[in-house]
Design an enzyme around this catalytic site. Structure first.
Site, PDB file in Angstrom:
ATOM      1  N   ARG A   1       0.921  -1.007  -0.429  1.00  0.00           N
ATOM      2  CA  ARG A   1       0.148   0.069   0.012  1.00  0.00           C
ATOM      3  C   ARG A   1       0.694   0.925   0.039  1.00  0.00           C
ATOM      4  NH1 ARG A   1      -5.306   1.642   0.740  1.00  0.00           N
ATOM      5  NH2 ARG A   1      -6.509  -0.539   0.715  1.00  0.00           N
TER       6      ARG A   1
ATOM      7  N   GLU B   1     -10.510   4.584   7.873  1.00  0.00           N
ATOM      8  CA  GLU B   1      -8.682   5.445   7.395  1.00  0.00           C
ATOM      9  C   GLU B   1      -8.677   7.152   6.954  1.00  0.00           C
ATOM     10  OE1 GLU B   1      -8.322   1.508   5.511  1.00  0.00           O
ATOM     11  OE2 GLU B   1      -6.720   1.280   7.039  1.00  0.00           O
TER      12      GLU B   1
END
Ligand code: MTE
Ligand code: HPA
Ligand code: MOS
Length: 764
Positions: free
Chosen positions: A310, A713
């Site tokens: 990521r 998030e």
């Protein structure tokens, strides 16, 4: 209609009254044993002798579990099986469990655990990222994405700058520590109550540890008192150890880590270093960029491949990078195995590019916001990420425009410059930073979910889905979806504990995708039941299916009105099934691992924040004075819950970047394992002035549940604005044109060092 209403968290009253049941509150049978881990005190070495005689003879002790007591596999690692439940000959971090002791009370177990006499042969330890890089100590192969000709373009760029970025890790500091209660069942079965984001994984790991199969193990989680990624993979250690002792003793076993044990034993956010080389033009537009990312993974793989994956795809944040190379090294160190943490590597990569942008702005004496804007992804041009995904939903220009206006960024920046000129000790700074965050698990297979909806003959509804509740409000959102689908009031829908025996093969509740995935699965389940009722009613009353409607607890069948309850009772008598599963998988996503290109994300979430801070140049202390946030949650399922996520995520990010400092001594022992030495934000750290807004009339262009967007998030990364406001304030304290050397977290010591670069390093 329940969906879209600003409703309080379903457990809000239970949370504040203390009635909410967490794992440790579940009434345990009288025969329950309490367990504690005995842990390594050295970072790397061989165990020469493990003398447990004092432990065994301590008051209240019933048994000790070591690797020899594990009937199956001594492992809790999910991806690579390199995480022993109990270390065998080799110890790889200070804090690593060597054994567990079970006693009649929690206190007795903790006391006994500390009595082990261990003789080690110490081996050299690699303790930080730079040392690991120098030794090429990697846990797994490095990965690289390249587009265009970054090195060639760099060589001819009008301007060029090289630099490094350093940022710390972060402890999850969930209020409820890691805990599990294992209850042996007949015929070799095991029921485990676990504070976990990933019941299915705990089920599998417990089954392997016990040498049995998934169908013999059930895992339940009603709620967690916070998780933040820390209970995605690591809850399995606690559950597996509890289950092993429960199997050995045939008694229920509870294992609950106290705060110090939790902080020493379990993994954290990865700290990163990065080296960059950037070429840019007069306007500050990046023409070429190379970035080397390196993270501290700790001693084992855990989720580090995905976390760094990521990171590898978030170095762009909201910016178009034409010629670019990103390399990601996954460093093996003799420290705790780092894991998922809100943002999952994304925030670290975004801190890197934001510093690059800031350094460009300083080199050219431009407002960093102008450089940010010059680099934003375009709409219809300059819109493809370096990993090949087209940015189709770009709204960052709109968000930045609005926020720049409502926050009066430009005027305040001028006012602050004037104010600073007249203020010798206190300096202020302001910064606006954007967020663009990819939504979907980077590992495509996890983007699926299941649900089970039961309608009882009295018209009430029991909802079960694969997602877990950690305070983020997932359960109420999914309940709102089901209530809306069945046209019943929310009070008719009860949410039950997540349970592997009700919904199998689930993914972790993670990657912010809980409501996207489980909302869709639960909607599918409820829809199946509604369509059965529609069929039944249209046949019974000879009306077209289109003339049957469900709303507000009333079912309209042609000209007739009945209560939902009456309809359900009648359907039961007519032998209509009132229970259904539902399933969903995210469309459109794929990833070519060989080429490192694809469409890993279903869509992007966006936001931006303006922070204003003051720093005290005598002490280095900082204060966040004001924040303005505009964040995109699409068409919100529950704006009250979403606003809470935006505020909480932002402040958790501020903690990461300003006050939460993890410190290891030269022997590799982590010294910051309690709130006395590890400073998370408190209520008083919330700025006096906070204007937090959700983007209005927003709608996900992709077909998500009611066109909402994931929110868990992305807001954490809004806190990068606070770090950059501190950079601005530091700049005001330094001679004009100075470079700023400010690693994160920007603690008072770090800020002092940054503004007094020539002073002796007393804190080094
Ligand atoms: N909010 C609270 N209150 N507690 C948490 O533990 N975890 C965060 C976020 N918000 C968390 C939270 C993380 S890391 C994720 S991935 C998401 O919630 C997970 O939930 P969701 O997918 O339902 O948003
Ligand atoms: N986010 C969170 N957890 C994960 C991911 C992700 O992208 N991939 C695998 N586990
Ligand atoms: Mo969140 S880090 O994906 O659990």
């Amino acid at each position: 209609m329940s969906v879209g209403r600003a409703l309080p968290h379903d457990s809000a009253e239970l949370h504040v009254s203390g009635e909410a049941l967490y794992c440790d509150d579940i009434p345990a049978p009288a025969s329950t044993l309490h367990a504690a881990f005995g842990i390594s005190t050295i970072a790397h070495g061989r165990v020469r002798d493990l003398d447990l005689s004092l432990v065994a003879n301590a008051p209240g002790v019933v048994t000790i579990a070591t690797p020899a007591d594990i009937p199956g596999e001594n492992n809790y690692g999910s991806v690579v099986h390199d995480d022993p439940i109990f270390a065998e000959a080799l110890v790889q971090y200070a804090g690593q469990p060597l054994f567990a002791v079970a006693a009649t009370t929690y206190r007795a177990a903790r006391k006994a655990a500390s009595l082990a006499r261990v003789q080690y042969e110490e081996l050299p330890a690699i303790l930080d990222v730079r040392s690991a890089l120098a030794a090429e100590s990697y846990l797994m192969p490095s990965e690289r994405i390249v587009r265009g000709k970054p090195h060639e373009v760099l060589a001819t760029a009008p301007h060029r700058r090289r630099g490094s970025v350093t940022m710390g890790g972060q402890d999850h500091f969930y209020l409820e520590g890691q805990v599990a209660l294992a209850l042996p069942q007949e015929g070799g079965g095991m029921l485990v109550h676990s504070s976990t984001q990933h019941p299915t994984e705990v089920q599998g790991i417990v089954a392997h540890a016990l040498g049995t199969s998934a169908h013999a193990v059930s895992v339940q989680c009603r709620r967690m008192g916070g998780a933040f990624g820390g209970k995605e993979s690591q809850a399995a250690l606690i559950a597996a150890a509890a289950a092993v002792i429960a199997r050995k003793t045939a008694r229920p076993v509870k294992l609950r880590l106290d705060r110090d044990a939790d902080m020493l034993i379990t993994g954290k956010r990865h700290d990163f270093v990065a080296d960059f080389d950037v070429g840019f033009d007069e306007r500050g537009r990046i023409v070429a960029l190379t970035v080397m990312l390196a993270s501290r993974c700790g001693y084992s793989a855990d989720l580090s491949a995905a976390v760094n994956g990521r990171a590898l795809t978030h170095v762009d944040n909201a910016y178009f990078l034409e010629h670019v190379e990103v390399i990601s090294h996954r460093c093996k160190t003799h420290t705790v195995s780092n894991t998922a943490f809100r943002g999952f590597g994304g925030p670290q990569a975004m801190v890197v590019i934001e510093q690059v942008i800031d350094e460009i702005a300083r080199a050219l004496s431009l407002d960093p916001l102008d450089v940010r804007r010059a680099n934003f992804y375009g709409v219809g041009e300059r819109d493809t990420t370096y990993y090949g995904q087209k940015v189709e939903d770009n709204i960052i220009h709109d968000i930045a425009d609005r926020l720049e206006g409502t926050s009066r960024y430009r005027q305040r920046r001028k006012e602050i410059a004037e104010w600073n000129a007249a203020s010798p000790v206190i300096k202020r700074g302001i910064a606006l930073t954007p967020v663009k965050f990819g939504i979907s698990f980077t590992a495509t297979q996890f983007n699926q979910a299941g649900a089970l909806v039961n309608v009882y003959a009295d018209g009430t509804v029991l909802l079960n889905h694969g997602g877990t509740e950690m305070g983020q409000g997932l359960h109420i959102k999914v309940a709102q979806v089901v209530a809306t689908e069945l046209g019943v009031p929310l009070s008719a829908v009860r949410i039950s504990a997540t349970d592997t025996s009700k919904v199998p093969n689930t993914s972790a509740t993670a990657a912010s995708s809980g409501s996207d995935l489980n909302g869709m699965a639960a909607q599918a389940a409820a829809r199946t039941i509604r369509l059965r009722l529609v069929d039944y009613l249209s046949e019974t009353y000879h009306v077209a299916p289109g003339e049957v409607e469900f709303a507000d607890g009333v079912v309209t069948v042609g000209a007739r009105h009945m209560s939902f309850r009456e309809v359900v009772a009648a359907a039961y008598l007519s032998r209509i099934s009132l229970s259904s599963t539902g399933y969903y998988r995210t469309p459109k996503i794929f990833w070519d691992k060989a080429a490192m290109t694809g469409r890993p994300f279903f869509y992007f979430a966006y936001g931006a924040a303006v922070s204003e801070v003051a720093i005290d140049t005598l002490t280095g202390e900082t204060q966040l004075l004001r924040v303005d946030i505009l964040h995109d949650v699409g068409s919100s399922l529950n704006p009250a819950v979403d606003l809470g996520q935006v505020e909480g995520g932002f402040l958790q990010g501020v903690g990461w970047l300003t006050s939460e400092e993890l410190y290891w001594n030269a022997r590799g022992q982590m010294c910051t394992h309690a709130p006395s030495t590890y400073k998370i934000p408190a209520a008083s750290d919330w700025p006096e002035l906070a204007n937090v807004a959700l983007l209005e009339r927003a709608r996900n262009r992709e077909d998500t549940i009611y066109r909402s967007k994931a929110v868990g998030e992305p807001p954490l990364m809004l806190a990068i604005s606070t770090l950059h406001a501190i950079r601005e304030a530091c700049a005001a304290a330094l001679p004009a044109g100075s470079a700023i050397d400010l690693p994160a977290p920007a603690t008072p010591e770090t800020v002092l060092r940054a503004i007094t670069p020539l002073a002796p390093r007393v804190f080094a």
